[in-house]
Design a protein around this motif. Structure first.
Motif, PDB file in Angstrom:
ATOM      1  N   TYR A 177       0.828  -1.214   0.000  1.00  0.00           N
ATOM      2  CA  TYR A 177       0.000   0.000   0.000  1.00  0.00           C
ATOM      3  C   TYR A 177       0.860   1.262   0.000  1.00  0.00           C
ATOM      4  N   ARG A 178       0.485   2.224  -0.845  1.00  0.00           N
ATOM      5  CA  ARG A 178       1.185   3.505  -0.935  1.00  0.00           C
ATOM      6  C   ARG A 178       0.294   4.594  -0.357  1.00  0.00           C
ATOM      7  N   ARG A 179       0.690   5.135   0.795  1.00  0.00           N
ATOM      8  CA  ARG A 179      -0.120   6.204   1.399  1.00  0.00           C
ATOM      9  C   ARG A 179       0.017   7.490   0.593  1.00  0.00           C
ATOM     10  N   HIS A 180      -1.006   8.346   0.684  1.00  0.00           N
ATOM     11  CA  HIS A 180      -1.034   9.582  -0.102  1.00  0.00           C
ATOM     12  C   HIS A 180      -0.558  10.793   0.700  1.00  0.00           C
ATOM     13  N   HIS A 181      -0.244  10.631   1.966  1.00  0.00           N
ATOM     14  CA  HIS A 181       0.106  11.761   2.818  1.00  0.00           C
ATOM     15  C   HIS A 181       1.517  12.269   2.527  1.00  0.00           C
ATOM     16  N   ALA A 182       1.673  13.581   2.557  1.00  0.00           N
ATOM     17  CA  ALA A 182       3.007  14.169   2.405  1.00  0.00           C
ATOM     18  C   ALA A 182       3.833  13.958   3.675  1.00  0.00           C
ATOM     19  N   LEU A 183       3.167  13.903   4.826  1.00  0.00           N
ATOM     20  CA  LEU A 183       3.829  13.653   6.110  1.00  0.00           C
ATOM     21  C   LEU A 183       3.290  12.361   6.704  1.00  0.00           C
ATOM     22  N   HIS A 184       4.143  11.642   7.406  1.00  0.00           N
ATOM     23  CA  HIS A 184       3.678  10.425   8.065  1.00  0.00           C
ATOM     24  C   HIS A 184       2.613  10.813   9.105  1.00  0.00           C
ATOM     25  N   PRO A 185       1.483  10.101   9.130  1.00  0.00           N
ATOM     26  CA  PRO A 185       0.414  10.460  10.077  1.00  0.00           C
ATOM     27  C   PRO A 185       0.873  10.543  11.523  1.00  0.00           C
ATOM     28  N   PHE A 186       1.820   9.693  11.939  1.00  0.00           N
ATOM     29  CA  PHE A 186       2.248   9.713  13.333  1.00  0.00           C
ATOM     30  C   PHE A 186       3.023  10.984  13.660  1.00  0.00           C
ATOM     31  N   LEU A 187       3.749  11.531  12.685  1.00  0.00           N
ATOM     32  CA  LEU A 187       4.426  12.813  12.885  1.00  0.00           C
ATOM     33  C   LEU A 187       3.401  13.932  13.037  1.00  0.00           C
ATOM     34  N   VAL A 188       2.339  13.863  12.249  1.00  0.00           N
ATOM     35  CA  VAL A 188       1.266  14.856  12.346  1.00  0.00           C
ATOM     36  C   VAL A 188       0.615  14.792  13.729  1.00  0.00           C
ATOM     37  N   TYR A 189       0.329  13.582  14.207  1.00  0.00           N
ATOM     38  CA  TYR A 189      -0.277  13.435  15.531  1.00  0.00           C
ATOM     39  C   TYR A 189       0.619  14.011  16.618  1.00  0.00           C
ATOM     40  N   ALA A 190       1.922  13.761  16.497  1.00  0.00           N
ATOM     41  CA  ALA A 190       2.850  14.273  17.508  1.00  0.00           C
ATOM     42  C   ALA A 190       2.846  15.802  17.513  1.00  0.00           C
ATOM     43  N   GLY A 191       2.847  16.401  16.321  1.00  0.00           N
ATOM     44  CA  GLY A 191       2.827  17.857  16.235  1.00  0.00           C
ATOM     45  C   GLY A 191       1.543  18.449  16.782  1.00  0.00           C
ATOM     46  N   LEU A 192       0.406  17.828  16.450  1.00  0.00           N
ATOM     47  CA  LEU A 192      -0.881  18.328  16.936  1.00  0.00           C
ATOM     48  C   LEU A 192      -1.002  18.153  18.450  1.00  0.00           C
ATOM     49  N   ALA A 193      -0.532  17.023  18.955  1.00  0.00           N
ATOM     50  CA  ALA A 193      -0.582  16.804  20.406  1.00  0.00           C
ATOM     51  C   ALA A 193       0.241  17.860  21.140  1.00  0.00           C
ATOM     52  N   ARG A 194       1.372  18.203  20.557  1.00  0.00           N
ATOM     53  CA  ARG A 194       2.211  19.243  21.165  1.00  0.00           C
ATOM     54  C   ARG A 194       1.466  20.577  21.216  1.00  0.00           C
ATOM     55  N   ARG A 195       0.797  20.929  20.121  1.00  0.00           N
ATOM     56  CA  ARG A 195       0.068  22.198  20.093  1.00  0.00           C
ATOM     57  C   ARG A 195      -1.129  22.187  21.037  1.00  0.00           C
ATOM     58  N   ILE A 196      -1.833  21.057  21.089  1.00  0.00           N
ATOM     59  CA  ILE A 196      -3.056  20.989  21.884  1.00  0.00           C
ATOM     60  C   ILE A 196      -2.760  20.905  23.386  1.00  0.00           C
ATOM     61  N   PHE A 197      -1.813  20.062  23.759  1.00  0.00           N
ATOM     62  CA  PHE A 197      -1.614  19.778  25.181  1.00  0.00           C
ATOM     63  C   PHE A 197      -0.495  20.596  25.837  1.00  0.00           C
ATOM     64  N   LEU A 198       0.482  21.045  25.038  1.00  0.00           N
ATOM     65  CA  LEU A 198       1.601  21.773  25.620  1.00  0.00           C
ATOM     66  C   LEU A 198       1.599  23.263  25.299  1.00  0.00           C
TER      67      LEU A 198
END
Length: 429
Positions: free
Chosen positions: A188-209
């Motif tokens: 399977y070839r994902r279509h995301h420019a960024l790995h989803p887990f990197l996106v989650y880490a960035g969003l978690a940082r903005r939301i919680f920290l």
């Protein structure tokens, strides 16, 4: 992921069709639409491309494609022919697998129905033929729009449903965790420019920290602008990884767009004016935008005149701003609703003469005028009447409304055809 049972009673007599669904919203939305179509005798197939697709599908006729990407085009062509597919339905048209399937469908004369978030938000879902955004078939001629919108009732734009961000987040994480599991979808070839887990880490940082820090900084910057009383313009940032940037703009990244806007502002805006850059609320900020924007502003001789707000009330900022600049964000609809001038740097369905400024960025700062209200109202009525349905993908009542309307339009061949009446969406299951 409880599924809603959607029934729409009507007496249309028609030949039953054979739908093919590919990837859709990360929710039970496509499974529920398929159930509604089967209720009326249609056959609905689904091709799963990863384990997340498989888990979110409910119902018969799900088929797994586990081959390599280079084998996809021949495989999907054979599948369409063997199953006599009459309609293709998918979310967004720019993913690799979707582009190939669309090309195969067009060769065979199969209609392609594309869905995604609505052009107006919240409470709307886009549903149109061939493509969205830069590929949309929405008319661009003002006279044509006014003619097509005649007889359409003004839509109720007040929010009716809650999409429940927590539901969305849980489903999104679950889907992408499953999609990363290799077996049996090894290729399977994902279509995301960024790995989803990197996106989650960035969003978690903005939301919680960083949330309180960002809110405080945004409030301080905006209050300072209002207190000084100098004119300012708003540049609405988007997600750099979104296909709106990757496919429907001339920019390889947002740094390039920012440099263009800031250079033009430096050379052509009033000398005492200021520029406010608002970050997208879901930007994972893999790039440190405040620092990058400060460097670009300093290089353009605008130190102290370009400001960044990570958060804040967009409408409040637009009320105070002279106008909005954006690549092609749907946030432009907020500016147009508030009679603020807008200019686009990329392809957008709202980039219409009389609605958005057509004179180029350099002249926008001094020559832009408010949108034509009659044209704006016609655009909104036509969008709501022909190119969108009411509801959403995640919240229970929002999904029920959207599924009901989507089933009706697919069942009756009413995609891109205006409905004269736009009543409040029913929330009855």
């Amino acid at each position: 992921m409880r599924c809603a049972t959607i029934m729409i009673r009507h007496e249309d007599s028609k030949a039953k069709r054979r739908f093919l669904f590919l990837q859709g919203p990360i929710s039970p939305f496509f499974a529920e639409v398929a159930a509604g179509l089967r209720h009326y005798g249609h056959r609905v197939f689904r091709v799963n491309l990863n384990l997340g697709d498989w888990v979110f599908w409910r119902g018969p006729d799900g088929v797994n494609f586990t081959g390599k990407p280079e084998a996809w085009r021949a495989w999907i062509e054979a599948f369409m022919d063997e199953q006599a597919i009459s309609d293709l339905v998918l979310l967004g048209e720019q993913r690799f697998y979707h582009r190939e399937a669309i090309a195969a469908a067009k060769v065979r004369g199969i209609p392609v129905v594309v869905t995604d978030y609505g052009y107006l938000r919240p409470d709307w879902v886009t549903l149109e033929l061939d493509g969205m955004g830069g590929n949309s078939l929405f008319p661009r001629d003002p006279d044509d729009i006014l003619r097509r919108a005649e007889g359409l009732s003004a839509p109720d734009l007040s929010p009716l449903h809650d999409e429940h961000f927590s539901n969305m987040a849980v489903m999104d994480v679950l889907y992408h965790v499953l999609a990363e599991w290799p077996f049996p979808f090894w290729h399977y070839r994902r279509h995301h420019a960024l790995h989803p887990f990197l996106v989650y880490a960035g969003l978690a940082r903005r939301i919680f920290l960083l949330r309180r820090i960002e809110e405080g900084r945004s409030k301080k910057v905006f209050e300072g602008l209002k207190k000084r009383g100098t004119p300012f313009w708003l540049f609405a940032m988007q997600l750099e990884s979104d296909f709106a940037i990757r496919a429907y703009s001339p920019f390889p990244d947002l740094d390039t767009a920012l440099r263009k806007v800031i250079a033009s502002f430096s050379a052509h805006a009033p000398r005492h004016a200021e520029l406010l850059v608002k970050l997208h609320p879901l930007d994972p900020c893999m790039k440190n935008w405040p620092k990058r924007i400060a460097v670009i502003a300093r290089e353009a001789g605008l130190a102290g005149r370009v400001h960044v707000v990570p958060r804040g009330d967009l409408d409040a900022m637009l009320h105070a701003a002279q106008g909005m600049i954006t690549v092609n964000s749907t946030a432009a609809s907020n500016a147009l609703a508030l009679d603020r001038p807008v200019t686009f740097l990329g392809r957008s369905i709202f980039d219409i003469p009389g609605l958005a400024f057509q004179g180029g960025l350099d002249d926008f700062w001094t020559q832009a005028a408010a949108p034509d209200r009659a044209l704006r109202d016609a655009v909104v009525a036509l969008l709501c009447g022909a190119f969108m349905v009411r509801g959403g993908h995640y919240g229970r009542t929002a999904r029920v409304a959207a599924v009901r309307a989507t089933v009706e339009r697919l069942d009756r061949h009413l995609i891109n055809l205006p409905l004269p009446h736009l009543p409040r969406a029913s929330t009855e299951a």
